[in-house]
Design an enzyme around this catalytic site. Structure first.
Site, PDB file in Angstrom:
ATOM      1  N   ASN A 142       0.810  -1.229   0.000  1.00 34.16           N
ATOM      2  CA  ASN A 142       0.000   0.000   0.000  1.00 34.16           C
ATOM      3  C   ASN A 142       0.838   1.272   0.000  1.00 34.16           C
ATOM      4  OD1 ASN A 142       0.763  -0.660   2.618  1.00 34.16           O
ATOM      5  ND2 ASN A 142      -1.050   0.243   3.543  1.00 34.16           N
ATOM      6  N   GLY A 216       2.329  -5.960   7.080  1.00 28.75           N
ATOM      7  CA  GLY A 216       1.219  -6.587   6.372  1.00 28.75           C
ATOM      8  C   GLY A 216       0.065  -6.828   7.310  1.00 28.75           C
ATOM      9  N   GLY A 221       0.876 -11.778   9.697  1.00 26.63           N
ATOM     10  CA  GLY A 221       1.806 -11.474  10.799  1.00 26.63           C
ATOM     11  C   GLY A 221       1.889 -12.620  11.788  1.00 26.63           C
ATOM     12  N   GLU A 238       4.548  -4.958  11.763  1.00 22.68           N
ATOM     13  CA  GLU A 238       3.753  -3.725  11.610  1.00 22.68           C
ATOM     14  C   GLU A 238       2.474  -4.147  10.913  1.00 22.68           C
ATOM     15  OE1 GLU A 238       4.991  -0.429  12.131  1.00 22.68           O
ATOM     16  OE2 GLU A 238       6.982  -1.064  12.782  1.00 22.68           O
ATOM     17  N   GLN A 270      -6.697   2.646   1.847  1.00 20.00           N
ATOM     18  CA  GLN A 270      -5.760   1.519   1.952  1.00 20.00           C
ATOM     19  C   GLN A 270      -4.486   1.938   2.688  1.00 20.00           C
ATOM     20  OE1 GLN A 270      -6.545  -0.900  -2.103  1.00 20.00           O
ATOM     21  NE2 GLN A 270      -5.934   1.195  -2.416  1.00 20.00           N
ATOM     22  N   CYS A 272      -2.563   1.730   6.560  1.00 20.82           N
ATOM     23  CA  CYS A 272      -2.694   0.998   7.825  1.00 20.82           C
ATOM     24  C   CYS A 272      -3.347   1.888   8.856  1.00 20.82           C
ATOM     25  CB  CYS A 272      -1.343   0.496   8.301  1.00 20.82           C
ATOM     26  SG  CYS A 272      -0.068   1.740   8.253  1.00 20.82           S
TER      27      CYS A 272
HETATM   28  O1  TXE Z   1      -0.642  -7.862   3.561  1.00 20.96           O
HETATM   29  P1  TXE Z   1      -0.341  -9.432   3.501  1.00 20.96           P
HETATM   30  P2  TXE Z   1      -0.876  -6.835   2.362  1.00 20.96           P
HETATM   31  C1  TXE Z   1      -1.176  -3.631   6.807  1.00 20.96           C
HETATM   32  C2  TXE Z   1      -2.533  -3.128   6.434  1.00 20.96           C
HETATM   33  C3  TXE Z   1      -3.200  -4.389   5.903  1.00 20.96           C
HETATM   34  C4  TXE Z   1      -2.051  -5.102   5.217  1.00 20.96           C
HETATM   35  C5  TXE Z   1      -2.094  -4.962   3.729  1.00 20.96           C
HETATM   36  O2  TXE Z   1      -3.197  -2.547   7.510  1.00 20.96           O
HETATM   37  O3  TXE Z   1      -3.687  -5.197   6.956  1.00 20.96           O
HETATM   38  O4  TXE Z   1      -0.872  -4.500   5.730  1.00 20.96           O
HETATM   39  O5  TXE Z   1      -0.920  -5.453   3.152  1.00 20.96           O
HETATM   40  C6  TXE Z   1       3.895 -11.771   2.323  1.00 20.96           C
HETATM   41  N1  TXE Z   1       5.267 -16.046   4.822  1.00 20.96           N
HETATM   42  N2  TXE Z   1      -0.202  -2.575   6.893  1.00 20.96           N
HETATM   43  O6  TXE Z   1      -2.188  -7.096   1.747  1.00 20.96           O
HETATM   44  O7  TXE Z   1      -1.273 -10.131   2.593  1.00 20.96           O
HETATM   45  C7  TXE Z   1       3.186 -11.196   1.114  1.00 20.96           C
HETATM   46  O8  TXE Z   1       3.683 -11.771  -0.074  1.00 20.96           O
HETATM   47  C8  TXE Z   1       5.992 -14.960   4.513  1.00 20.96           C
HETATM   48  C9  TXE Z   1       0.280  -2.257   8.210  1.00 20.96           C
HETATM   49  O9  TXE Z   1       0.319  -6.787   1.469  1.00 20.96           O
HETATM   50  O10 TXE Z   1      -0.279  -9.839   4.924  1.00 20.96           O
HETATM   51  C10 TXE Z   1       3.521  -9.694   1.273  1.00 20.96           C
HETATM   52  O11 TXE Z   1       4.835  -9.428   0.797  1.00 20.96           O
HETATM   53  N3  TXE Z   1       5.492 -13.915   3.824  1.00 20.96           N
HETATM   54  C11 TXE Z   1       1.193  -1.148   8.279  1.00 20.96           C
HETATM   55  C12 TXE Z   1       3.490  -9.504   2.788  1.00 20.96           C
HETATM   56  O12 TXE Z   1       3.626 -10.816   3.340  1.00 20.96           O
HETATM   57  C13 TXE Z   1       4.194 -13.953   3.459  1.00 20.96           C
HETATM   58  C14 TXE Z   1       1.568  -0.373   7.099  1.00 20.96           C
HETATM   59  C15 TXE Z   1       2.224  -8.842   3.308  1.00 20.96           C
HETATM   60  O13 TXE Z   1       1.109  -9.537   2.819  1.00 20.96           O
HETATM   61  C16 TXE Z   1       3.379 -15.058   3.768  1.00 20.96           C
HETATM   62  C17 TXE Z   1       1.072  -0.882   5.847  1.00 20.96           C
HETATM   63  C18 TXE Z   1       3.972 -16.144   4.485  1.00 20.96           C
HETATM   64  N4  TXE Z   1       3.263 -17.226   4.847  1.00 20.96           N
HETATM   65  C19 TXE Z   1       0.209  -1.935   5.775  1.00 20.96           C
HETATM   66  N5  TXE Z   1       2.139 -14.820   3.273  1.00 20.96           N
HETATM   67  C20 TXE Z   1       1.768  -0.687   9.582  1.00 20.96           C
HETATM   68  N6  TXE Z   1       1.185  -1.044  10.725  1.00 20.96           N
HETATM   69  O14 TXE Z   1       2.758   0.012   9.565  1.00 20.96           O
HETATM   70  C21 TXE Z   1       2.169 -13.604   2.678  1.00 20.96           C
HETATM   71  N7  TXE Z   1       3.415 -13.064   2.784  1.00 20.96           N
END
Ligand code: TXE
Length: 466
Positions: A142, A216, A221, A238, A270, A272
């Site tokens: 995002n 993510g 997480g 995060e 979009q 966080c």
């Molecule tokens: O997350 P995903 P997204 C948060 C935001 C929302 C999310 C959106 O609030 O909840 O991020 O991001 C990898 N093992 N924040 O849709 O799907 C995947 O390929 C290892 C918080 O991208 O969880 C991607 O590179 N890796 C924020 C990454 O994980 C894996 C700031 C994230 O994917 C995996 C911005 C696995 N098993 C967004 N599965 C803050 N708090 O600062 C997936 N991935």
């Protein structure tokens, strides 16, 4: 694991490019290279490590047009917002560079004078700081420049090697970031992009890395935390939020409405720290709603490449169903749909900006992360009711209070378990302040000095002069 990632333009649904994926063997090879390269990088002086980071800073500015166009094409982020993101990174770099020397400096915490006995010269106790080693930086799509840069810039400055896995939704931007860093002079093996989906991310976690810094969703997480636990490595998460805002009866309603509409809809919701729930005191509810709707209706939706566009498509197709389900659930339970509420009948993954009122906490829209252009607004009778509702979430990223009384706002915010607290502002991040979440919003902090020292481990030096 698929051989290629298909990168789709969310605004047109056209295939932009197929990008080769790193399989397990490629990931293992990249880890080996990074492991070999890291000690030499750490042995450079800080000034030598700062130099390519400052060149990276210049290149971001020089190439902003090309980089922003790429980011817009693969995420649908409106071009003006893409440029804003890239052009805000230099400010973060400046903070990291200005503070790096202080954070790295060894601290002499004790000195005992020499005694007149053999082998009992001066005793010094010094805390030194070592880099972690090779870290995994698994990133979201995002804000790829922000959430990636919050990790890889201080990590590199502190002497770590970085295996950087951009999201599959921002893979081209991830590659562009790597090219930029290499062009700036960061050695290729010290910063390596690892391209692929979650499976590639999981393969990266199989390697004997020294730390994992993840941005993510809460769901992913948790998986990262489980995979990292047996390794006993630094793990930072995060994660998402369901960030609330409360408008007090003494608020400047026009300011609150304009600020919260932007907080809810910037980057199509979009972010966080996007505002995801709004509670408004009954005394100012009607006035607030009128001003809020006026602002939302003024947002220009359309072609993401048009500099005047404020709302583009959502970046991931499956999110269209999540948003539609939240709206349907809310309406079925008695919410009033004031605006939007459905996917737009045009090419691309466009969801109409949506405002729901008469909402309550039985509805998913007030409980689960929407991560899109949908907001629920709930009328409340008192500060106490607002606090109770704001607390009703497992997340804890940010919360905002709008009102003229600072003490009242701070008293409300103190009762909430969040990493950031906003008074008369929202959806705001500062390099000088720690970015962290409580509860399901994560572990650890980026930004601020804490977000630099997290890439170091202390070593206790006991130094007795012979
Ligand atoms: O997350 P995903 P997204 C948060 C935001 C929302 C999310 C959106 O609030 O909840 O991020 O991001 C990898 N093992 N924040 O849709 O799907 C995947 O390929 C290892 C918080 O991208 O969880 C991607 O590179 N890796 C924020 C990454 O994980 C894996 C700031 C994230 O994917 C995996 C911005 C696995 N098993 C967004 N599965 C803050 N708090 O600062 C997936 N991935």
């Amino acid at each position: 694991m698929a051989d290629v990632l298909s990168v789709i333009n969310p605004a047109t649904e056209a295939l932009i490019q197929e990008v080769p994926v790193d399989d397990e063997a490629a990931v293992a090879q990249k880890f080996k290279q990074a492991k070999r390269a890291q000690p030499e990088w750490a042995a450079l002086s800080l000034a030598e490590r700062i130099k390519p980071i400052l060149r990276f800073r210049e290149l971001l500015i020089e190439r902003v047009d090309v980089l922003a166009t790429l980011l817009t094409s693969e995420t649908g982020k409106p071009i003006t917002q893409a440029r804003n993101e890239i052009l805000a990174v230099p400010g973060r770099i400046d903070f990291f560079v200005e503070n790096a020397a202080d954070v790295l400096a060894p601290e002499r915490v004790y000195c005992e004078p020499a005694q007149a006995l053999p082998g009992m010269g001066t005793l010094e106790e010094v805390i030194g700081y070592d880099p972690l080693g090779v870290i995994a930086n698994i990133s979201a799509w995002n804000y790829p420049y922000f959430v990636g840069g919050n990790v890889f810039i201080p990590a590199l400055l502190m002497g770590n090697a970085v295996l950087y896995k951009p999201s599959e939704v921002a893979a081209l931007t991830g590659g562009a970031i790597a090219d930029l860093l290499h062009d700036a002079g960061i050695p290729k093996d010290v910063f390596m992009p690892v391209i692929g989906s979650g499976l590639t991310g999981a393969a990266l976690l199989e390697q004997p890395i020294d730390g994992v810094f993840f941005t993510g969703s809460y769901a992913t997480g948790q998986k990262i935390a489980v995979a990292a636990a047996p390794k006993l490595i630094r793990t930072q998460l995060e994660l998402g939020g369901k960030d609330p805002a409360y408008v007090c009866p003494d608020a400047n309603v026009a300011v609150a409405a304009a600020g919260l509409a932007d907080g809810a809809f910037y980057n199509n919701g979009q972010s966080c720290c996007a505002v995801e729930r709004i509670y408004v005191h009954a005394d100012v509810y009607d006035e607030f709603l009128e001003a809020f709707m006026k602002t939302v209706k003024s947002f220009k939706l359309g072609d993401s490449t048009d500099p005047d566009t404020y709302l583009g498509p959502v970046s991931r197709k499956p999110q269209l169903d999540v948003l539609a389900d939240q709206v349907a659930d809310a309406v079925a339970k008695g919410a009033a749909l004031r605006w939007g509420g459905e996917r737009l009948d045009r090419p691309g993954w466009y969801f109409a900006p949506t405002v729901l009122t008469e909402v309550n906490h039985t509805m998913t829209v007030m409980q689960e992360e929407s991560f899109g252009p949908v907001i629920g607004i709930q009328r409340v009778a008192s500060d106490e009711e607002a606090v109770g509702l704001m607390q009703d979430t497992p997340y804890g990223l940010t919360a905002a209070v709008y009102g003229t009384d600072r003490e009242r706002a701070i008293a409300i915010l103190r009762q909430l378990k969040t990493g950031s607290a906003y008074w008369n502002c929202c959806d705001r991040v500062s390099p000088r302040l720690p970015w962290s979440g409580r509860g399901h919003s994560g572990l650890g902090a980026t930004l601020s000095r804490a977000g630099i020292s997290t890439f170091l481990q202390p070593r206790a030096w006991h130094l007795r002069a012979g």
